[in-house]
Scaffold this active site. Structure first.
Site, short mmCIF file in Angstrom:
data_model
loop_
_atom_site.label_atom_id
_atom_site.label_comp_id
_atom_site.label_asym_id
_atom_site.label_seq_id
_atom_site.Cartn_x
_atom_site.Cartn_y
_atom_site.Cartn_z
N GLY A 183 29.82 45.25 12.67
CA GLY A 183 29.83 44.85 11.27
C GLY A 183 28.65 45.46 10.52
N PHE A 184 28.55 45.11 9.26
CA PHE A 184 27.48 45.65 8.41
C PHE A 184 26.09 45.32 8.99
CE2 PHE A 184 24.77 44.13 4.75
CZ PHE A 184 24.12 45.34 4.58
N ASP B 257 32.32 43.30 19.76
CA ASP B 257 33.05 43.18 18.48
C ASP B 257 34.55 43.28 18.74
OD1 ASP B 257 33.91 43.61 15.62
OD2 ASP B 257 31.74 43.66 15.37
N ASN B 258 35.31 42.58 17.89
CA ASN B 258 36.77 42.73 17.98
C ASN B 258 37.31 43.63 16.86
OD1 ASN B 258 36.70 41.20 15.66
ND2 ASN B 258 37.83 39.44 16.49
N GLY C 190 34.73 44.73 11.29
CA GLY C 190 33.77 45.78 11.63
C GLY C 190 34.48 47.11 11.82
N LEU D 229 26.38 37.13 15.32
CA LEU D 229 26.74 37.53 13.95
C LEU D 229 28.25 37.54 13.75
CD1 LEU D 229 24.36 40.63 13.60
CD2 LEU D 229 23.85 38.28 13.11
N ALA E 268 23.26 33.70 12.83
CA ALA E 268 23.30 34.06 11.40
C ALA E 268 24.11 33.03 10.63
CB ALA E 268 23.93 35.45 11.24
N TYR F 276 34.71 28.34 5.59
CA TYR F 276 33.55 29.17 5.98
C TYR F 276 32.29 28.32 6.04
CZ TYR F 276 29.96 32.85 5.71
OH TYR F 276 28.86 33.65 5.93
N LYS G 5 30.03 27.03 9.27
CA LYS G 5 28.63 27.44 9.47
C LYS G 5 27.72 26.22 9.62
CE LYS G 5 28.73 32.05 9.29
NZ LYS G 5 28.09 32.96 10.27
N1 LIG Z 1 26.02 39.97 4.50
C1 LIG Z 1 25.55 38.85 3.99
O1 LIG Z 1 25.03 38.85 2.88
C2 LIG Z 1 25.60 37.56 4.76
C3 LIG Z 1 25.21 36.38 4.11
C4 LIG Z 1 25.25 35.20 4.80
C5 LIG Z 1 25.64 35.16 6.14
N2 LIG Z 1 26.01 36.31 6.76
C6 LIG Z 1 26.44 36.23 8.17
O2 LIG Z 1 25.98 37.36 8.89
C7 LIG Z 1 26.96 37.74 9.87
C8 LIG Z 1 27.29 39.23 9.72
O3 LIG Z 1 27.83 39.44 8.42
P1 LIG Z 1 28.24 40.90 7.88
O4 LIG Z 1 27.97 40.91 6.43
O5 LIG Z 1 27.63 41.93 8.74
O6 LIG Z 1 29.82 40.84 8.06
P2 LIG Z 1 30.80 41.84 8.83
O7 LIG Z 1 32.20 41.41 8.53
O8 LIG Z 1 30.45 43.25 8.49
O9 LIG Z 1 30.44 41.54 10.34
C9 LIG Z 1 31.06 40.54 11.13
C10 LIG Z 1 31.51 41.22 12.41
O10 LIG Z 1 32.04 40.24 13.31
C11 LIG Z 1 33.20 40.77 13.94
N3 LIG Z 1 33.96 39.62 14.42
C12 LIG Z 1 34.53 38.63 13.68
N4 LIG Z 1 35.10 37.73 14.49
C13 LIG Z 1 34.90 38.15 15.78
C14 LIG Z 1 35.24 37.63 17.05
N5 LIG Z 1 35.93 36.50 17.20
N6 LIG Z 1 34.86 38.33 18.15
C15 LIG Z 1 34.18 39.50 18.04
N7 LIG Z 1 33.82 40.03 16.85
C16 LIG Z 1 34.18 39.36 15.73
C17 LIG Z 1 33.86 41.61 12.86
O11 LIG Z 1 34.75 42.58 13.34
C18 LIG Z 1 32.62 42.25 12.19
O12 LIG Z 1 32.26 43.45 12.84
C19 LIG Z 1 28.15 36.80 9.68
O13 LIG Z 1 28.06 35.76 10.62
C20 LIG Z 1 27.95 36.24 8.28
O14 LIG Z 1 28.49 34.95 8.15
C21 LIG Z 1 26.03 37.51 6.10
#
Ligand SMILES: NC(=O)c1ccc[n+]([C@@H]2O[C@H](COP(=O)([O-])OP(=O)(O)OC[C@H]3O[C@@H](n4cnc5c(N)ncnc54)[C@H](O)[C@@H]3O)[C@@H](O)[C@H]2O)c1
Length: 326
Positions: A10-11, A31-32, A36, A76, A117, A149, A153
């Site tokens: 993911g990001f 990752d699944n 991502g 994450l 996270a 969501y 969390k």
């Molecule tokens: N980006 C933000 O501003 C922000 C803000 C608050 C919280 N977060 C938290 O940070 C974390 C990462 O966020 P992000 O922005 O990188 O999002 P993202 O969607 O880019 O990353 C999440 C990743 O988790 C993977 N994923 C989801 N379910 C899965 C599972 N069951 N098994 C394996 N992989 C799985 C997805 O494929 C993805 O690569 C998340 O938990 C999100 O709730 C992010």
């Protein structure tokens, strides 16, 4: 000591993977690929210290044997993004709850630490801006899709603290406030890449309501500095920390800035809130109080939201105009 990262494609996960490889850690990336992308990890895909496992985090038989005493599991993986959450309330809830349980069970069995996270959304409509870790949490009404969501969390945070207090698993809970940077995608409703994409295409930038909602945008590089500072601080374990940019902007100012720096002819379009943001479920002001992490580690963000926007703009512009650049 190994670093195990769920949601590594993911990001944020991919940025964390790259940063920890630079620091010479051995990484297990899980990752699944639901949101991502393999592209996010492509610069390091052949790194000798990286093992990538494609599976659901819930399927701990596929990755749990990689964990060993003292390793840190960065959790994450989650269903994220307003649009995706709204349209998949049930999957969001079960994915986020079951994923956390799997991580904590592995951590308990293998004597690992967990960095989780969480999100600023747990503060909900709290009026005490800026939000401090001791403030009460709040959620939307349960029949609004987005609640899946935030409630998942909150439950994840409770699970982390239960495993810490009752089973001795060291945990850090980080509440993230709008982390942005290179590699963030617009598909699931993230505001900065969505606005930049509209500006580069000459389409209107859509503002919900009056556009005066405030947000602090934290560059992912600042976020990673905070993560590393926390995991290296023995006193940080067993507690909750806000991580975010405490200098905020309005969504209207953000949109105007993006139009200006991209030399776009796009206009601002003020609309009513879409279903997933209607009424009381739009969080109006979101600003972190970062005194707790600052007092413990000395961390505070140093990258302005304008610099972050410029970085993402350069990246997205280069993708859409490969021979030209801003
Ligand atoms: N980006 C933000 O501003 C922000 C803000 C608050 C919280 N977060 C938290 O940070 C974390 C990462 O966020 P992000 O922005 O990188 O999002 P993202 O969607 O880019 O990353 C999440 C990743 O988790 C993977 N994923 C989801 N379910 C899965 C599972 N069951 N098994 C394996 N992989 C799985 C997805 O494929 C993805 O690569 C998340 O938990 C999100 O709730 C992010």
């Amino acid at each position: 000591m190994k670093m195990i990262i769920t949601g590594a494609a993911g990001f944020i996960g991919s940025n964390l993977t790259k940063e920890l490889l630079k620091l010479d850690y051995e990484i297990v990336a899980i990752d699944n690929f639901s949101t991502g992308s393999a592209d996010n990890l492509s610069p390091v895909k052949d790194h000798p210290k990286l093992t990538t496992i494609t599976c659901n985090v819930q399927d701990h038989a596929s990755w749990g044997d990689k964990a060993a005493e003292g390793d840190i599991i960065f959790h994450l993986a989650a269903t994220v993004g307003v649009k995706k959450v709204f349209s998949n309330s049930h999957d969001t809830f079960t994915n986020n709850l079951d994923g956390m349980t799997a991580v904590l069970e592995v951590a308990h069995k293998k004597k690992c630490k967990v960095f989780f996270a969480s999100t600023s959304e747990v503060y909900g409509q709290s009026k005490g801006v800026p939000f401090a870790e001791t403030d009460p949490l709040s959620a939307y009404t349960t029949n609004e899709g987005r609640s899946a969501y935030v409630i998942s969390k909150m439950a994840n945070e409770v699970s982390c603290l239960n495993y810490h207090n009752l089973k001795g698993v060291p945990v850090i809970i980080a509440r993230l406030f709008n982390v942005i940077g290179r590699g963030q995608r617009k598909e699931f409703g993230m505001v900065v890449p969505t606005f930049i994409d509209a500006a580069l295409s000459g389409n209107p930038l859509t503002l919900y309501g009056d556009g005066l909602q405030t947000r602090g945008f934290c560059n992912v590089k600042d976020f990673l500095t905070a993560v590393i500072a926390l995991i290296q601080e023995p006193k940080a374990w067993g507690d909750v920390y806000n991580i975010g940019q405490n200098i905020t902007t309005t969504i209207e100012e953000l949109a105007g800035y993006i139009i200006k720096v991209s030399n776009s002819k796009s206009e601002l379009l003020y609309t009513k809130l879409p279903p997933e943001r209607i009424g009381k479920i739009e969080i109006y002001s979101r600003q972190p109080n970062i005194e707790k992490i600052r007092a413990l580690t000395g961390w505070s963000p140093i990258i302005s939201w304008q610099t972050s926007v410029n970085e993402i703009l350069t990246e997205l512009h280069a993708k859409s105009h490969p021979v030209d650049s801003i």
